[in-house]
Design a protein around this motif. Structure first.
Motif, PDB file in Angstrom:
ATOM      1  N   GLY A  24       0.805  -1.221   0.000  1.00  0.00           N
ATOM      2  CA  GLY A  24       0.000   0.000   0.000  1.00  0.00           C
ATOM      3  C   GLY A  24       0.832   1.261   0.000  1.00  0.00           C
ATOM      4  O   GLY A  24       0.479   2.254  -0.640  1.00  0.00           O
ATOM      5  N   GLN A  25       1.911   1.253   0.728  1.00  0.00           N
ATOM      6  CA  GLN A  25       2.812   2.400   0.773  1.00  0.00           C
ATOM      7  C   GLN A  25       3.372   2.689  -0.619  1.00  0.00           C
ATOM      8  O   GLN A  25       3.418   3.842  -1.064  1.00  0.00           O
ATOM      9  N   ILE A  26       3.787   1.653  -1.316  1.00  0.00           N
ATOM     10  CA  ILE A  26       4.321   1.803  -2.671  1.00  0.00           C
ATOM     11  C   ILE A  26       3.232   2.318  -3.605  1.00  0.00           C
ATOM     12  O   ILE A  26       3.472   3.239  -4.399  1.00  0.00           O
ATOM     13  N   ALA A  27       2.033   1.749  -3.503  1.00  0.00           N
ATOM     14  CA  ALA A  27       0.923   2.182  -4.358  1.00  0.00           C
ATOM     15  C   ALA A  27       0.627   3.670  -4.156  1.00  0.00           C
ATOM     16  O   ALA A  27       0.464   4.416  -5.132  1.00  0.00           O
ATOM     17  N   LYS A  28       0.591   4.092  -2.916  1.00  0.00           N
ATOM     18  CA  LYS A  28       0.304   5.501  -2.607  1.00  0.00           C
ATOM     19  C   LYS A  28       1.388   6.411  -3.187  1.00  0.00           C
ATOM     20  O   LYS A  28       1.086   7.426  -3.828  1.00  0.00           O
ATOM     21  N   LEU A  29       2.649   6.059  -2.981  1.00  0.00           N
ATOM     22  CA  LEU A  29       3.752   6.862  -3.517  1.00  0.00           C
ATOM     23  C   LEU A  29       3.748   6.897  -5.047  1.00  0.00           C
ATOM     24  O   LEU A  29       4.177   7.882  -5.652  1.00  0.00           O
ATOM     25  N   PRO A  33      -3.408   5.364  -4.270  1.00  0.00           N
ATOM     26  CA  PRO A  33      -3.506   4.936  -2.874  1.00  0.00           C
ATOM     27  C   PRO A  33      -4.238   3.602  -2.641  1.00  0.00           C
ATOM     28  O   PRO A  33      -3.991   2.931  -1.660  1.00  0.00           O
ATOM     29  N   ARG A  34      -5.097   3.237  -3.566  1.00  0.00           N
ATOM     30  CA  ARG A  34      -5.839   1.980  -3.420  1.00  0.00           C
ATOM     31  C   ARG A  34      -5.304   0.887  -4.345  1.00  0.00           C
ATOM     32  O   ARG A  34      -5.976  -0.105  -4.611  1.00  0.00           O
ATOM     33  N   GLY A  35      -4.073   1.057  -4.813  1.00  0.00           N
ATOM     34  CA  GLY A  35      -3.518   0.148  -5.810  1.00  0.00           C
ATOM     35  C   GLY A  35      -2.586  -0.927  -5.288  1.00  0.00           C
ATOM     36  O   GLY A  35      -1.743  -1.425  -6.028  1.00  0.00           O
ATOM     37  N   ALA A  36      -2.737  -1.317  -4.021  1.00  0.00           N
ATOM     38  CA  ALA A  36      -1.838  -2.335  -3.452  1.00  0.00           C
ATOM     39  C   ALA A  36      -1.857  -3.638  -4.247  1.00  0.00           C
ATOM     40  O   ALA A  36      -0.809  -4.257  -4.458  1.00  0.00           O
ATOM     41  N   ARG A  37      -3.030  -4.040  -4.699  1.00  0.00           N
ATOM     42  CA  ARG A  37      -3.103  -5.288  -5.476  1.00  0.00           C
ATOM     43  C   ARG A  37      -2.396  -5.160  -6.816  1.00  0.00           C
ATOM     44  O   ARG A  37      -1.850  -6.131  -7.333  1.00  0.00           O
ATOM     45  N   GLN A  38      -2.409  -3.965  -7.377  1.00  0.00           N
ATOM     46  CA  GLN A  38      -1.666  -3.746  -8.618  1.00  0.00           C
ATOM     47  C   GLN A  38      -0.169  -3.902  -8.366  1.00  0.00           C
ATOM     48  O   GLN A  38       0.546  -4.423  -9.209  1.00  0.00           O
ATOM     49  N   VAL A  39       0.286  -3.449  -7.214  1.00  0.00           N
ATOM     50  CA  VAL A  39       1.701  -3.605  -6.856  1.00  0.00           C
ATOM     51  C   VAL A  39       2.043  -5.092  -6.793  1.00  0.00           C
ATOM     52  O   VAL A  39       3.091  -5.520  -7.282  1.00  0.00           O
ATOM     53  N   VAL A  40       1.153  -5.883  -6.214  1.00  0.00           N
ATOM     54  CA  VAL A  40       1.361  -7.327  -6.137  1.00  0.00           C
ATOM     55  C   VAL A  40       1.505  -7.907  -7.547  1.00  0.00           C
ATOM     56  O   VAL A  40       2.420  -8.694  -7.812  1.00  0.00           O
ATOM     57  N   ARG A  41       0.630  -7.506  -8.450  1.00  0.00           N
ATOM     58  CA  ARG A  41       0.681  -8.026  -9.831  1.00  0.00           C
ATOM     59  C   ARG A  41       1.984  -7.609 -10.530  1.00  0.00           C
ATOM     60  O   ARG A  41       2.587  -8.401 -11.256  1.00  0.00           O
ATOM     61  N   ILE A  42       2.392  -6.371 -10.307  1.00  0.00           N
ATOM     62  CA  ILE A  42       3.640  -5.898 -10.921  1.00  0.00           C
ATOM     63  C   ILE A  42       4.821  -6.713 -10.395  1.00  0.00           C
ATOM     64  O   ILE A  42       5.673  -7.151 -11.162  1.00  0.00           O
ATOM     65  N   LEU A  43       4.854  -6.933  -9.087  1.00  0.00           N
ATOM     66  CA  LEU A  43       5.933  -7.735  -8.505  1.00  0.00           C
ATOM     67  C   LEU A  43       5.939  -9.140  -9.088  1.00  0.00           C
ATOM     68  O   LEU A  43       6.992  -9.674  -9.432  1.00  0.00           O
ATOM     69  N   HIS A  44       4.752  -9.732  -9.172  1.00  0.00           N
ATOM     70  CA  HIS A  44       4.646 -11.103  -9.668  1.00  0.00           C
ATOM     71  C   HIS A  44       5.109 -11.218 -11.125  1.00  0.00           C
ATOM     72  O   HIS A  44       5.805 -12.163 -11.491  1.00  0.00           O
ATOM     73  N   SER A  45       4.748 -10.246 -11.933  1.00  0.00           N
ATOM     74  CA  SER A  45       5.022 -10.365 -13.363  1.00  0.00           C
ATOM     75  C   SER A  45       6.343  -9.734 -13.813  1.00  0.00           C
ATOM     76  O   SER A  45       6.838 -10.050 -14.888  1.00  0.00           O
ATOM     77  N   MET A  46       6.929  -8.852 -12.994  1.00  0.00           N
ATOM     78  CA  MET A  46       8.089  -8.109 -13.473  1.00  0.00           C
ATOM     79  C   MET A  46       9.339  -8.191 -12.598  1.00  0.00           C
ATOM     80  O   MET A  46      10.360  -7.586 -12.936  1.00  0.00           O
ATOM     81  N   SER A  47       9.279  -8.903 -11.497  1.00  0.00           N
ATOM     82  CA  SER A  47      10.434  -8.961 -10.592  1.00  0.00           C
ATOM     83  C   SER A  47      11.689  -9.492 -11.264  1.00  0.00           C
ATOM     84  O   SER A  47      12.771  -8.927 -11.107  1.00  0.00           O
ATOM     85  N   LYS A  48      11.563 -10.576 -12.013  1.00  0.00           N
ATOM     86  CA  LYS A  48      12.740 -11.148 -12.667  1.00  0.00           C
ATOM     87  C   LYS A  48      13.256 -10.246 -13.775  1.00  0.00           C
ATOM     88  O   LYS A  48      14.451  -9.973 -13.855  1.00  0.00           O
ATOM     89  N   LYS A  49      12.353  -9.759 -14.608  1.00  0.00           N
ATOM     90  CA  LYS A  49      12.738  -8.927 -15.753  1.00  0.00           C
ATOM     91  C   LYS A  49      13.491  -7.676 -15.311  1.00  0.00           C
ATOM     92  O   LYS A  49      14.467  -7.268 -15.954  1.00  0.00           O
TER      93      LYS A  49
END
Length: 101
Positions: A24-29, A33-49
């Motif tokens: 949530g902190q990352i989403a807000k920055l 502010p309500r995009g915590a789940r989007q952060v999860v998806r970004i981490l899941h799909s882009m961490s390695k790349k």
């Protein structure tokens, strides 16, 4: 790539060793502010790349939120290697949370 995604990647890359941030902190920055789940998806799909330090991201309660046991164990090991105390899957946010300027 969308501006929110770019911001999330930039923020995550800036988390220093020995510190954590919440989804949530990352989403807000990053402007959603309500995009915590989007952060999860970004981490899941882009961490390695993008070679993201995914293990430095935890939930708002200071808990490791990954359900997969193997990945969860890896996250604990990576955090402890950076000097972060993990007690029963929980990190002390007052001590280890990163607050960028």
């Amino acid at each position: 790539m969308k501006p929110f995604t770019e911001s999330v990647i930039r923020i995550i890359k800036q988390i220093p060793s020995g510190k954590v941030m919440t989804y949530g902190q990352i989403a807000k920055l990053a402007g959603s502010p309500r995009g915590a789940r989007q952060v999860v998806r970004i981490l899941h799909s882009m961490s390695k790349k993008y070679n993201l330090p995914w293990f430095r991201i935890i939930n708002s309660k200071g808990e490791i939120a990954i359900a997969d046991e193997e990945t969860r164990a890896a996250q604990v090991i990576f955090l402890k290697d950076e000097g972060i105390e993990v007690v029963n899957g929980i990190i002390d946010l007052k001590k280890y949370q990163y607050h960028p300027e």
